[in-house]
Scaffold this motif. Sequence first.
Motif, short mmCIF file in Angstrom:
data_model
loop_
_atom_site.label_atom_id
_atom_site.label_comp_id
_atom_site.label_asym_id
_atom_site.label_seq_id
_atom_site.Cartn_x
_atom_site.Cartn_y
_atom_site.Cartn_z
N ARG A 110 0.88 -1.18 0.00
CA ARG A 110 0.00 0.00 0.00
C ARG A 110 0.91 1.22 0.00
O ARG A 110 1.63 1.47 0.96
N HIS A 111 0.89 1.94 -1.12
CA HIS A 111 1.80 3.07 -1.32
C HIS A 111 0.99 4.26 -1.83
O HIS A 111 0.33 4.16 -2.87
N LYS A 112 1.04 5.36 -1.09
CA LYS A 112 0.33 6.59 -1.47
C LYS A 112 -1.14 6.30 -1.79
O LYS A 112 -1.64 6.64 -2.86
N ASP A 113 -1.83 5.63 -0.89
CA ASP A 113 -3.26 5.33 -1.00
C ASP A 113 -3.62 4.46 -2.20
O ASP A 113 -4.76 4.45 -2.65
N LYS A 114 -2.66 3.73 -2.73
CA LYS A 114 -2.93 2.81 -3.83
C LYS A 114 -2.38 1.44 -3.45
O LYS A 114 -1.34 1.33 -2.82
N ASN A 115 -3.11 0.38 -3.79
CA ASN A 115 -2.71 -0.98 -3.46
C ASN A 115 -2.11 -1.68 -4.67
O ASN A 115 -2.61 -1.55 -5.78
N TYR A 116 -1.05 -2.44 -4.40
CA TYR A 116 -0.39 -3.28 -5.41
C TYR A 116 -0.27 -4.67 -4.81
O TYR A 116 0.16 -4.81 -3.67
N GLU A 117 -0.62 -5.69 -5.57
CA GLU A 117 -0.57 -7.05 -5.04
C GLU A 117 -0.05 -8.01 -6.10
O GLU A 117 -0.47 -7.96 -7.26
N THR A 118 0.85 -8.88 -5.66
CA THR A 118 1.38 -9.89 -6.58
C THR A 118 0.36 -11.02 -6.74
O THR A 118 -0.54 -11.18 -5.91
N THR A 119 0.52 -11.78 -7.79
CA THR A 119 -0.19 -13.05 -7.87
C THR A 119 0.52 -14.00 -6.91
O THR A 119 1.63 -13.72 -6.45
N ASP A 120 -0.08 -15.12 -6.60
CA ASP A 120 0.54 -16.07 -5.66
C ASP A 120 1.85 -16.60 -6.24
O ASP A 120 1.98 -16.80 -7.45
N PHE A 121 2.79 -16.84 -5.34
CA PHE A 121 4.06 -17.46 -5.69
C PHE A 121 4.48 -18.35 -4.54
O PHE A 121 3.84 -18.37 -3.49
N ASP A 122 5.54 -19.14 -4.73
CA ASP A 122 6.01 -20.06 -3.70
C ASP A 122 6.80 -19.32 -2.63
O ASP A 122 7.67 -18.50 -2.94
N HIS A 123 6.49 -19.63 -1.36
CA HIS A 123 7.25 -19.09 -0.24
C HIS A 123 8.71 -19.51 -0.41
O HIS A 123 9.00 -20.65 -0.73
N GLU A 124 9.62 -18.58 -0.24
CA GLU A 124 11.07 -18.75 -0.41
C GLU A 124 11.51 -18.77 -1.87
O GLU A 124 12.68 -18.94 -2.17
N PHE A 125 10.56 -18.60 -2.81
CA PHE A 125 10.89 -18.54 -4.23
C PHE A 125 10.11 -17.40 -4.90
O PHE A 125 9.29 -17.64 -5.78
N PRO A 126 10.36 -16.16 -4.50
CA PRO A 126 9.62 -15.04 -5.08
C PRO A 126 10.08 -14.72 -6.51
O PRO A 126 11.16 -15.15 -6.92
N PRO A 127 9.27 -13.97 -7.24
CA PRO A 127 9.71 -13.52 -8.56
C PRO A 127 11.02 -12.74 -8.45
O PRO A 127 11.25 -12.01 -7.48
N ALA A 128 11.87 -12.85 -9.44
CA ALA A 128 13.20 -12.24 -9.41
C ALA A 128 13.15 -10.73 -9.20
O ALA A 128 14.00 -10.17 -8.52
N GLU A 129 12.13 -10.07 -9.74
CA GLU A 129 12.04 -8.61 -9.66
C GLU A 129 11.85 -8.11 -8.22
O GLU A 129 12.17 -6.96 -7.92
N ILE A 130 11.30 -8.95 -7.35
CA ILE A 130 11.06 -8.53 -5.96
C ILE A 130 11.77 -9.44 -4.96
O ILE A 130 11.52 -9.36 -3.77
#
Length: 144
Positions: A110-130
Motif C-alpha cells: 500500500r503506497h500513497k493510498d494505492k494498493n499493489y498485489e502480486t499473484t501467488d508465488f512459492d514461499h522462499e521462491f519469489p519472482p526475481a524482480e522482488i
Amino acid sequence: MKAIGMILLSIFLGKSCSNQAQNDITNTTLQYTATTRGFYQRIIVANQKATISTDRNQKEIPKEVKISDKDWKELVDYFQKVDLESIPQLKDPTQKRFYDGAAIANLKIRHKDKNYETTDFDHEFPPAEIEKLVNKIVSFSKEE
C-alpha cells in the motif's frame, strides 16, 4: 567561488532526494503472507517496524520487531528498485505450491493510498524482480 557553491548545492540536492525516497517508504505498508494447511506467517512492515503473526486466527498477539537503521536502509534501497505498476504481472519462478511443496505466498504493497498485489508465488521462491525485497521482509521474522 562558483565551484564551491555548485558542490554544496549538489550535496544538498542529493540529500534531499534520498530523504524524499525515505519519506516514500515511510508512508508505505508492505504485507507478506505465506500459508499452507499447517503453516501461516504474515509480516507487516511499516514505519521501521515489522509485525509478525504466525496465528491465522489472530488469537495470539503478533510479535513486533524494530528494524535497525542498517536493515531499514537496505529495505528502502530494494523498495526503490521495484516497479510498483508491474507487481500484478510478475511471474512466479516455481510452482511447488501446487503439490504442497511450498507455502503459498504473496506480497501486498500500500503506497500513497494505492494498493499493489502480486499473484501467488512459492514461499522462499519469489519472482526475481522482488526477490531481494521479499527476502529482506522475511528475514525480519527470523530475528529475535
